[in-house]
Enzyme design. Structure first.
Site, PDB file in Angstrom:
ATOM      1  N   PRO A  92     -15.745 -29.438   1.571  1.00  0.00           N
ATOM      2  CA  PRO A  92     -15.361 -30.820   1.313  1.00  0.00           C
ATOM      3  C   PRO A  92     -16.056 -31.428   0.090  1.00  0.00           C
ATOM      4  O   PRO A  92     -17.280 -31.462   0.008  1.00  0.00           O
ATOM      5  CB  PRO A  92     -15.771 -31.544   2.597  1.00  0.00           C
ATOM      6  CG  PRO A  92     -16.751 -30.658   3.255  1.00  0.00           C
ATOM      7  CD  PRO A  92     -16.472 -29.270   2.814  1.00  0.00           C
ATOM      8  N   GLU A  93     -15.265 -31.847  -0.849  1.00  0.00           N
ATOM      9  CA  GLU A  93     -15.758 -32.620  -1.992  1.00  0.00           C
ATOM     10  C   GLU A  93     -15.185 -34.028  -1.838  1.00  0.00           C
ATOM     11  O   GLU A  93     -14.635 -34.360  -0.799  1.00  0.00           O
ATOM     12  CB  GLU A  93     -15.303 -31.966  -3.306  1.00  0.00           C
ATOM     13  CG  GLU A  93     -15.791 -30.530  -3.447  1.00  0.00           C
ATOM     14  CD  GLU A  93     -15.334 -29.873  -4.745  1.00  0.00           C
ATOM     15  OE1 GLU A  93     -15.129 -30.581  -5.743  1.00  0.00           O
ATOM     16  OE2 GLU A  93     -15.192 -28.639  -4.749  1.00  0.00           O
TER      17      GLU A  93
END
Length: 288
Positions: free
Chosen positions: A2-3
């Site tokens: 997850p960014e």
DNA sequence: TTCTTTGTTCCGGA
DNA sequence: GTCCGGAACAAAGA
């Protein structure tokens, strides 16, 4: 992994599903995430109500009515799953724990209306902390963060003023959360590719024209990824278990040995390590 | 067994 | 003292 876009997608889902609910119970099955969970402090959150839900960089912030905020970082493989008890008002909200096993459900927050937030994390590189809401910007994790890449603060002047004396690789600069916060390996690789810059150029050597393009491409890539529900490779899916779609738009990430997608280029995507991170680029499109 | 993954910190060398 | 970047670390699966 997850960014910013994936965390933004999660935040939006949480706003729809748990905002304004009251926390009734917390089950901690494993307190040893990246940092040990403070169980006593956690217990004090019970009976508080969720006032609002925000995102800062890759952090999810759940603001409670007792002037405290639950701060969640998903690390590499952290997932948030919202579960609604089957016999409660709407069975369609009961989601299977797709792609995750109960074994890695480390923390479960139980709210009113039978709604549960499950924190699941195979690698346990993520963490959950409680901070005073009034002190949030000065808290350990948030105080060092650079501007949000989608904000107006992240602009051409900011970039040039903060890079003119630096002799570091462009890839490293964009990965540095103190310079700009929320980007990770995927979107940095993609934005640099779109900007036709070599990831190993030293940042004080980039032309102003290229910098303007780069900043625009970073914002463009992030906005598009948010719109597509993030990228689902490895472990990411939204809180409803929906996969994102942005991975189909990857130009370089994970495409080592494949053809450059740029019309008439025909280059072959190469992979190398920069500061121990996989870096993908087209040697024909991305000259220094 | 070894390699991979991310964000952060640590430390050696320039 | 400062800057840069490689190595190490957390954990688990392939």
């Amino acid at each position: 992994m997850p960014e910013l876009p994936e965390v933004e997608v999660v935040k939006k889902s949480l706003k729809k599903t748990i905002n304004h609910l009251t926390l009734k119970q917390i089950q901690i099955h494993n307190k040893y995430l990246r940092y040990e969970i403070n169980q006593n402090l956690m217990k004090k959150m019970i009976s508080s109500k969720i006032l609002s839900i925000d995102r800062r960089s890759k952090y999810i912030l759940i603001n409670l009515s007792n002037d405290h905020t639950i701060l969640i970082h998903l690390g590499m493989t952290g997932k948030i799953i919202i579960r609604v008890k089957k016999n409660n008002f709407n069975s369609s909200f009961y989601f299977d724990l797709k792609g995750s096993s109960n074994k890695h459900n480390h923390v479960i927050f139980k709210f009113n209306k039978g709604i549960e937030l499950i924190y699941n994390d195979v690698r346990k590189f993520g963490f959950i902390k409680i901070e005073k809401t009034t002190n949030l910007d000065n808290s350990f994790h948030l105080k060092k963060l650079g501007p949000e890449p989608l904000s107006n603060k992240f602009n051409i002047n900011y970039f040039i003023n903060n890079t003119k004396k630096k002799e570091i690789y462009l890839k490293d600069l964009l990965m540095n959360q103190k310079f700009v916060s929320g980007l990770g390996n995927i979107y940095v690789n993609e934005a640099i590719y779109l900007s036709k810059i070599n990831p190993k150029i030293k940042v004080n050597k980039i032309s102003k024209k290229k910098v303007i393009g780069l900043i625009a491409n970073i914002k463009k890539v992030l906005k598009k990824a948010i719109k597509e529900g993030g990228s689902s490779i490895k472990d990411f899916s939204s809180v409803e278990g929906e996969d994102g779609n942005y991975q189909q738009y990857f130009n370089v990430y994970g495409r080592k040995g494949e053809r450059c997608k740029h019309p008439n280029c025909m280059g072959i995507i190469r992979a190398l390590k920069i500061s121990n991170r996989s870096t993908f680029f087209c040697p024909k499109c991305q000259k220094y």
